[in-house]
Design an enzyme around this catalytic site. Structure first.
Site, PDB file in Angstrom:
ATOM      1  N   ARG A   1       0.945   7.855   5.733  1.00  0.00           N
ATOM      2  CA  ARG A   1       0.054   7.137   6.655  1.00  0.00           C
ATOM      3  C   ARG A   1      -1.341   7.746   6.651  1.00  0.00           C
ATOM      4  NH1 ARG A   1       0.596   2.977   9.547  1.00  0.00           N
ATOM      5  NH2 ARG A   1       2.805   2.860   9.033  1.00  0.00           N
TER       6      ARG A   1
ATOM      7  N   SER B   1       0.829  -1.205   0.000  1.00  0.00           N
ATOM      8  CA  SER B   1       0.000   0.000   0.000  1.00  0.00           C
ATOM      9  C   SER B   1       0.860   1.250   0.000  1.00  0.00           C
ATOM     10  CB  SER B   1      -0.918   0.000   1.229  1.00  0.00           C
ATOM     11  OG  SER B   1      -1.842  -1.056   1.183  1.00  0.00           O
TER      12      SER B   1
ATOM     13  N   HIS C   1      -2.880   6.518   3.531  1.00  0.00           N
ATOM     14  CA  HIS C   1      -3.161   5.093   3.705  1.00  0.00           C
ATOM     15  C   HIS C   1      -4.456   4.891   4.472  1.00  0.00           C
ATOM     16  CE1 HIS C   1      -2.523   1.148   5.867  1.00  0.00           C
ATOM     17  NE2 HIS C   1      -2.343   0.780   4.615  1.00  0.00           N
TER      18      HIS C   1
END
Length: 215
Positions: free
Chosen positions: A40, A15, A43
């Site tokens: 992050r 990812s 994500h």
């Protein structure tokens, strides 16, 4: 049909590779400390607009890392943030995340005064000398209250404020108003944000300090 990634660490690694690829030239806007946080957040949300909206002010990451390394309490304006934060990693640094919004005394006082529980919870948390980091992902009133207490000199300047309240009433305005302070600050400009974004920013800092098994 069974040819898909099943190992959690491999899913996360792939990812992040995809995020890096799709960021393209924007990846050059960030450095070794900010990029892991941006990735992050993306994500968590699958929303690349966060790369344009996130803002880091007043050595926020460095200051936040020091507070975590010294061991501190982290006040969160929702229990969702508390539940999402990695207790295992926080415990490695003798840190604790907590929320007072559901506290019975806070609820009682808020009702009596006719204000939000977020305001009363922030008042109590901000006066705790061990609370050095504040994660605000839901309530603009909590961010406004923290700002006013700092301005009045009622509390010591925080080591880090993650101000990412989400919504249509006061969210964007409270984030912008907080910028007037000389406080280490990470925010998402505009209406977007939320508890999951606040957690992802915290983890983006923590995982630079702690190497997880398998990563």
């Amino acid at each position: 049909m069974n040819n898909y990634i099943k190992v959690p660490q491999d899913i996360e690694k792939r990812s992040f590779e995809i995020i890096g690829e799709e960021l393209g030239e924007k990846i050059n806007l960030f450095n070794g400390e900010t990029l892991p946080i941006v990735k992050r957040v993306i994500h968590t949300t699958a929303d690349f607009e966060y790369a344009d909206l996130i803002e880091f002010r007043n050595n926020a990451i460095e200051s936040g890392k020091k507070a975590l390394q010294d061991g501190c309490k982290i006040y969160c304006d929702t229990n969702m943030i508390v539940n999402g934060a990695s207790k295992m990693v926080l415990s490695k640094f003798d840190c604790e995340a907590y929320c007072l919004v559901a506290d019975s005394e806070v609820a009682k006082e808020a009702k009596e005064r006719g204000v939000t529980r977020s305001i009363v919870g922030m008042e109590k948390a901000a006066k705790d000398p061990r609370t050095k980091i504040f994660l605000i992902g839901n309530a603009p009133t909590a961010l406004y209250q923290l700002k006013e207490m700092i301005e009045r000199g009622e509390i010591e300047k925080p080591a880090l404020v993650v101000g990412v309240p989400v919504g249509f009433v006061g969210a964007a305005e409270s984030k912008e108003a907080f910028k007037a302070l000389d406080v280490p600050y990470i925010t998402i400009n505009g209406r977007k944000g939320g508890s999951t974004v606040a957690v992802s920013i915290l983890h983006g800092i923590l995982y630079q300090m702690y190497k997880r098994e398998g990563f």
